[in-house]
Write a protein that holds these residues in place. Sequence first.
Motif, mmCIF file in Angstrom:
data_model
loop_
_atom_site.group_PDB
_atom_site.id
_atom_site.type_symbol
_atom_site.label_atom_id
_atom_site.label_comp_id
_atom_site.label_asym_id
_atom_site.label_seq_id
_atom_site.Cartn_x
_atom_site.Cartn_y
_atom_site.Cartn_z
ATOM 1 N N GLU A 45 -15.244 -8.119 -0.430
ATOM 2 C CA GLU A 45 -15.047 -7.759 0.980
ATOM 3 C C GLU A 45 -13.758 -8.319 1.585
ATOM 4 O O GLU A 45 -12.993 -7.579 2.201
ATOM 5 C CB GLU A 45 -16.254 -8.229 1.803
ATOM 6 C CG GLU A 45 -17.559 -7.552 1.383
ATOM 7 C CD GLU A 45 -18.643 -7.694 2.423
ATOM 8 O OE1 GLU A 45 -18.350 -7.543 3.618
ATOM 9 O OE2 GLU A 45 -19.789 -7.975 2.027
ATOM 10 N N ILE A 46 -13.496 -9.613 1.435
ATOM 11 C CA ILE A 46 -12.335 -10.202 2.103
ATOM 12 C C ILE A 46 -11.032 -9.699 1.490
ATOM 13 O O ILE A 46 -10.152 -9.198 2.197
ATOM 14 C CB ILE A 46 -12.391 -11.739 2.044
ATOM 15 C CG1 ILE A 46 -13.621 -12.260 2.786
ATOM 16 C CG2 ILE A 46 -11.120 -12.345 2.650
ATOM 17 C CD1 ILE A 46 -13.819 -13.755 2.659
ATOM 18 N N ALA A 65 -10.238 -6.132 2.193
ATOM 19 C CA ALA A 65 -9.887 -5.947 3.603
ATOM 20 C C ALA A 65 -8.461 -6.411 3.884
ATOM 21 O O ALA A 65 -7.763 -5.828 4.717
ATOM 22 C CB ALA A 65 -10.871 -6.707 4.494
ATOM 23 N N LEU A 66 -8.019 -7.455 3.184
ATOM 24 C CA LEU A 66 -6.662 -7.952 3.387
ATOM 25 C C LEU A 66 -5.626 -7.075 2.697
ATOM 26 O O LEU A 66 -4.435 -7.133 3.031
ATOM 27 C CB LEU A 66 -6.546 -9.389 2.863
ATOM 28 C CG LEU A 66 -7.436 -10.437 3.545
ATOM 29 C CD1 LEU A 66 -7.192 -11.809 2.933
ATOM 30 C CD2 LEU A 66 -7.206 -10.474 5.043
ATOM 31 N N GLY A 67 -6.071 -6.266 1.733
ATOM 32 C CA GLY A 67 -5.169 -5.310 1.108
ATOM 33 C C GLY A 67 -4.161 -5.914 0.159
ATOM 34 O O GLY A 67 -3.091 -5.359 -0.044
ATOM 35 N N GLU A 103 -3.261 -13.790 7.510
ATOM 36 C CA GLU A 103 -3.912 -12.494 7.364
ATOM 37 C C GLU A 103 -5.337 -12.528 7.906
ATOM 38 O O GLU A 103 -5.811 -11.559 8.503
ATOM 39 C CB GLU A 103 -3.902 -12.078 5.893
ATOM 40 C CG GLU A 103 -2.517 -11.693 5.398
ATOM 41 C CD GLU A 103 -2.536 -11.089 4.012
ATOM 42 O OE1 GLU A 103 -3.524 -11.329 3.276
ATOM 43 O OE2 GLU A 103 -1.563 -10.404 3.663
ATOM 44 N N CYS A 104 -6.014 -13.647 7.696
ATOM 45 C CA CYS A 104 -7.376 -13.769 8.231
ATOM 46 C C CYS A 104 -7.361 -13.857 9.751
ATOM 47 O O CYS A 104 -8.233 -13.283 10.422
ATOM 48 C CB CYS A 104 -8.072 -14.979 7.606
ATOM 49 S SG CYS A 104 -8.415 -14.787 5.829
ATOM 50 N N MET A 151 -6.883 -10.344 11.007
ATOM 51 C CA MET A 151 -8.143 -9.602 11.026
ATOM 52 C C MET A 151 -9.012 -10.052 12.193
ATOM 53 O O MET A 151 -9.639 -9.238 12.878
ATOM 54 C CB MET A 151 -8.902 -9.809 9.698
ATOM 55 C CG MET A 151 -10.127 -8.915 9.563
ATOM 56 S SD MET A 151 -11.301 -9.457 8.263
ATOM 57 C CE MET A 151 -10.219 -9.613 6.859
ATOM 58 N N HIS A 178 -9.372 -6.852 14.226
ATOM 59 C CA HIS A 178 -10.566 -6.171 13.724
ATOM 60 C C HIS A 178 -11.739 -7.143 13.797
ATOM 61 O O HIS A 178 -12.335 -7.515 12.788
ATOM 62 C CB HIS A 178 -10.362 -5.684 12.288
ATOM 63 C CG HIS A 178 -9.257 -4.686 12.128
ATOM 64 N ND1 HIS A 178 -7.957 -5.048 11.873
ATOM 65 C CD2 HIS A 178 -9.264 -3.329 12.233
ATOM 66 C CE1 HIS A 178 -7.204 -3.961 11.794
ATOM 67 N NE2 HIS A 178 -7.967 -2.903 12.014
ATOM 68 N N GLN A 197 -15.258 -6.379 12.127
ATOM 69 C CA GLN A 197 -15.226 -6.501 10.674
ATOM 70 C C GLN A 197 -15.156 -7.979 10.269
ATOM 71 O O GLN A 197 -15.849 -8.411 9.346
ATOM 72 C CB GLN A 197 -14.032 -5.745 10.103
ATOM 73 C CG GLN A 197 -13.911 -5.829 8.590
ATOM 74 C CD GLN A 197 -12.617 -5.213 8.070
ATOM 75 O OE1 GLN A 197 -11.640 -5.101 8.806
ATOM 76 N NE2 GLN A 197 -12.625 -4.799 6.808
ATOM 77 N N PHE A 198 -14.338 -8.729 10.976
ATOM 78 C CA PHE A 198 -14.194 -10.157 10.701
ATOM 79 C C PHE A 198 -15.525 -10.875 10.867
ATOM 80 O O PHE A 198 -15.953 -11.633 9.992
ATOM 81 C CB PHE A 198 -13.147 -10.741 11.649
ATOM 82 C CG PHE A 198 -12.873 -12.207 11.450
ATOM 83 C CD1 PHE A 198 -11.917 -12.631 10.538
ATOM 84 C CD2 PHE A 198 -13.563 -13.170 12.182
ATOM 85 C CE1 PHE A 198 -11.652 -13.982 10.354
ATOM 86 C CE2 PHE A 198 -13.313 -14.513 12.014
ATOM 87 C CZ PHE A 198 -12.345 -14.924 11.092
ATOM 88 N N ILE A 221 -18.039 -10.148 8.073
ATOM 89 C CA ILE A 221 -17.769 -10.874 6.826
ATOM 90 C C ILE A 221 -18.188 -12.336 6.957
ATOM 91 O O ILE A 221 -18.868 -12.894 6.092
ATOM 92 C CB ILE A 221 -16.279 -10.765 6.459
ATOM 93 C CG1 ILE A 221 -15.944 -9.328 6.044
ATOM 94 C CG2 ILE A 221 -15.926 -11.733 5.334
ATOM 95 C CD1 ILE A 221 -14.467 -9.083 5.819
#
Length: 435
Positions: free
Chosen positions: A112-113, A116-118, A175-176, A179, A183, A186-187, A190
């Motif tokens: 998931e993480i 999401a960070l791509g 990046e976290c 998010m 977002h 979503q954050f 998770i």
Amino acid sequence: MNDTSRKEAYVRDELIPRIVARGILSFTDPVPGGAKVQLKSVNVSPLVTNGFMLTIPFVVTVVLEQVPQHGDDSKTETLHLVVKITPDCNAEMYESCQFETLFENEMVAYTEIIPALGKAELYPRFYHCEQTPTEAVMVMSNFTFAGWKMAPMVVNLPLDYIMLAVKELGRFHGECYGMKESHRAQFDSIVAKFKESRYAVEIRDVTWLAVMSVAPKRAIKSLQESRFKDLVPVAYLEKLVRLFDDSWGHSRRRVQPREPLAVICHGDFMRNNMAFRYEDAKDPDRPTQVMMFDFQTLRYASPMIDYTVFLANSTGYGVREHHFEAIFKTYHQELVRTAARIVGVSDPSNLPPYYSYESFHRELAEYFSYGFNIASSFLMILHEPMEISFTDNILTEEESIADAWTRGGETLNRELAALVYEMYRLHERYGLDPV
């Protein structure tokens, strides 16, 4: 047959054939319709490492064969994997180590993480995880075949390694935060899946509790016998003694999230859980890129949980004495640049004020005691490795206490003294008491 041999046979004869049959391990490119993928060969051997490992890791080489439906030539592909398995231990020890939670957290990271960070290419590839009531197994790619390897030194990383590591940590935290800011639903979804992997249960091992009690006392005593002895007030040291009278409780309090700076943390960011690439043709020994792995201790907490653990356990005072602020600036600059890019702010100074350098530096001062606490009892094992058993007590409680006063010798004493001195300097700057 010993523990390692039994698990090696299990990986070779049961685990790998089963997950190949289920299609979990397959060819990189899509398999044509009608073709069958089968296991041609598998080789398993223990992973030799000079770092501390809670699990038993194996290097696995899998050769897959693609058999076409109509008699065309078959194809093969080799997969290089690492399989880590929990050691044999009784149910009480399994629960005490929180192996179930450790493996569940890592699954959240890889499924998931990281997606999401791509930035999946910056981490090992995750293939499979499974658990029973007293055993957990995880299958990952072997990053050494992509040019990554662990630092040759276990402690006291050189400055170029340190700068790469803190810059990567800043990118990950940034990046976290991005998010979290852009977002949030979503954050939050998770983060809600995280389970505290270290401090959720009371520690029942009286020997380890005794070591944790002695370790900070050794650090304080080391300072009193060092070149810093006249630079730190006795009253401050007395406060440290009281604070670390309950080292476990101190760490448990520090990992609680505090807004607005709480973020997704790796949880165990140190040399043992990072790998480097060396791609400078003119200087092949100089690291050029770093990758973090082993996300079993994920948590939602202050970013300084990660930063101070790395600083206290993987760097030495010989470097920090001259580069303490430069190291922190490198981390913070990468963090705010990354967060600003994700939320669409052209100038990082336009982020909310709690992202400022001074805000983060004060956070460092408030949480430095967490990294110090971990280092006081763990650095001795890194400086002078010892045998660890999950089924038997190798040393008595009295022997463990005596060992904790001396393991690592004078080299470790100097490092511990410096950590106490640095903690005092940070607390003095902001008028803080150790908490």
